[in-house]
Design a protein around this motif. Structure first.
Motif, mmCIF file in Angstrom:
data_model
loop_
_atom_site.group_PDB
_atom_site.id
_atom_site.type_symbol
_atom_site.label_atom_id
_atom_site.label_comp_id
_atom_site.label_asym_id
_atom_site.label_seq_id
_atom_site.Cartn_x
_atom_site.Cartn_y
_atom_site.Cartn_z
ATOM 1 N N UNK A 6 -40.701 -48.124 20.407
ATOM 2 C CA UNK A 6 -40.035 -49.419 20.469
ATOM 3 C C UNK A 6 -38.578 -49.212 20.892
ATOM 4 N N UNK A 7 -38.195 -49.877 21.989
ATOM 5 C CA UNK A 7 -36.838 -49.825 22.533
ATOM 6 C C UNK A 7 -36.218 -51.215 22.363
ATOM 7 N N UNK A 8 -35.390 -51.414 21.348
ATOM 8 C CA UNK A 8 -34.822 -52.748 21.115
ATOM 9 C C UNK A 8 -33.722 -53.100 22.105
ATOM 10 N N UNK A 9 -33.245 -54.316 21.988
ATOM 11 C CA UNK A 9 -32.053 -54.720 22.719
ATOM 12 C C UNK A 9 -30.840 -54.318 21.892
ATOM 13 N N UNK A 10 -29.667 -54.646 22.359
ATOM 14 C CA UNK A 10 -28.462 -54.290 21.608
ATOM 15 C C UNK A 10 -28.326 -55.170 20.374
ATOM 16 N N UNK A 11 -28.456 -56.461 20.529
ATOM 17 C CA UNK A 11 -28.357 -57.360 19.380
ATOM 18 C C UNK A 11 -29.711 -57.800 18.857
ATOM 19 N N UNK A 12 -30.765 -57.306 19.460
ATOM 20 C CA UNK A 12 -32.122 -57.698 19.065
ATOM 21 C C UNK A 12 -32.820 -56.446 18.561
ATOM 22 N N UNK A 13 -32.716 -56.245 17.244
ATOM 23 C CA UNK A 13 -33.206 -55.020 16.615
ATOM 24 C C UNK A 13 -34.694 -55.110 16.283
ATOM 25 N N UNK A 14 -35.238 -54.019 15.782
ATOM 26 C CA UNK A 14 -36.676 -53.937 15.512
ATOM 27 C C UNK A 14 -37.134 -54.847 14.375
ATOM 28 N N UNK A 15 -36.206 -55.405 13.611
ATOM 29 C CA UNK A 15 -36.597 -56.307 12.539
ATOM 30 C C UNK A 15 -36.594 -57.774 12.975
ATOM 31 N N UNK A 16 -36.321 -58.032 14.240
ATOM 32 C CA UNK A 16 -36.372 -59.401 14.769
ATOM 33 C C UNK A 16 -37.813 -59.706 15.185
ATOM 34 N N UNK A 17 -38.186 -61.000 15.239
ATOM 35 C CA UNK A 17 -39.600 -61.385 15.382
ATOM 36 C C UNK A 17 -40.410 -60.712 16.479
ATOM 37 N N UNK A 18 -39.944 -60.717 17.721
ATOM 38 C CA UNK A 18 -40.762 -60.155 18.808
ATOM 39 C C UNK A 18 -41.102 -58.691 18.562
ATOM 40 N N UNK A 19 -40.114 -57.904 18.181
ATOM 41 C CA UNK A 19 -40.351 -56.467 17.989
ATOM 42 C C UNK A 19 -41.029 -56.176 16.653
ATOM 43 N N UNK A 20 -40.645 -56.884 15.622
ATOM 44 C CA UNK A 20 -41.246 -56.673 14.302
ATOM 45 C C UNK A 20 -42.757 -56.924 14.352
ATOM 46 N N UNK A 21 -43.138 -58.071 14.892
ATOM 47 C CA UNK A 21 -44.560 -58.419 14.910
ATOM 48 C C UNK A 21 -45.350 -57.648 15.965
ATOM 49 N N UNK A 22 -44.728 -57.332 17.086
ATOM 50 C CA UNK A 22 -45.473 -56.554 18.080
ATOM 51 C C UNK A 22 -45.714 -55.135 17.583
ATOM 52 N N UNK A 23 -44.767 -54.569 16.841
ATOM 53 C CA UNK A 23 -44.972 -53.237 16.263
ATOM 54 C C UNK A 23 -46.089 -53.281 15.216
ATOM 55 N N UNK A 24 -46.123 -54.344 14.412
ATOM 56 C CA UNK A 24 -47.218 -54.498 13.445
ATOM 57 C C UNK A 24 -48.554 -54.654 14.167
#
Length: 183
Positions: A6-24
């Protein structure tokens, strides 16, 4: 074994919805291992400033290189890079530099992502994203053979400002992502 990076954005970390749920979703789809790349920068107000954007890209790309240097990519049967915003540029550059054949999920890719000839991916962008020109992203995805979902009224987080619509869009994005991960 399958690996999701997972490669987040600068202000959009892995705990934000798109990345959090896609990782799950990746875990639920059988991607047994996950690496969250974490980077930071002191630069602010970079939108529209190519010099600052390049500086930030180089800074966070180096951080990603350091974090991933011990990963034995060839041992994995399948790899997916899940990325957001400037993370899409880092993911595409990393895959190209290291010759990694992987699936890609690009959330709100920047135009610079396509400088690295990404392949085998899906992308999501919004018509109200101030970071990109949606028509240009459509053209770049078509040229690269990357399937694209455009979220009407979606900003750089694919949100519209209407909570229920945002939840419905998030569900749609995750259903598409999950289907892609299961291919």
């Amino acid at each position: 074994m399958k690996l999701a990076v997972v490669f987040p954005g600068i202000g959009y970390h892995v705990d934000k919805p798109l990345l959090y749920y896609s990782a799950k979703a990746a875990v639920e789809c059988g991607w047994q291992e996950r690496i969250n790349v974490i980077y930071s920068t002191a630069e602010r107000n970079i939108r529209g400033n190519q010099e600052k954007m390049q500086k930030v890209f180089m800074e966070i790309y180096e951080q990603a290189e350091m974090q991933l240097q011990e990963v034995d990519f060839p041992k994995y049967e399948e790899i997916v890079f899940i990325s957001k915003s400037i993370g899409t540029v880092v993911a595409a550059a990393y895959a190209r530099k290291h010759g990694i054949c992987c699936k890609n999920v690009f959330y709100t890719p920047l135009e610079e992502t396509f400088l690295f000839a990404p392949q085998n991916g899906i992308a999501f962008t919004g018509t109200a994203d101030p970071w990109v020109h949606p028509g240009k992203i459509v053209d770049l995805c078509v040229s690269a053979g990357i399937w694209l979902q455009v979220i009407e009224g979606g900003n750089h987080s694919l949100e519209t400002g209407h909570t229920l619509m945002d939840l419905a869009n998030l569900q749609k994005v995750l259903e598409i992502t999950e289907k892609y991960l299961n291919k």
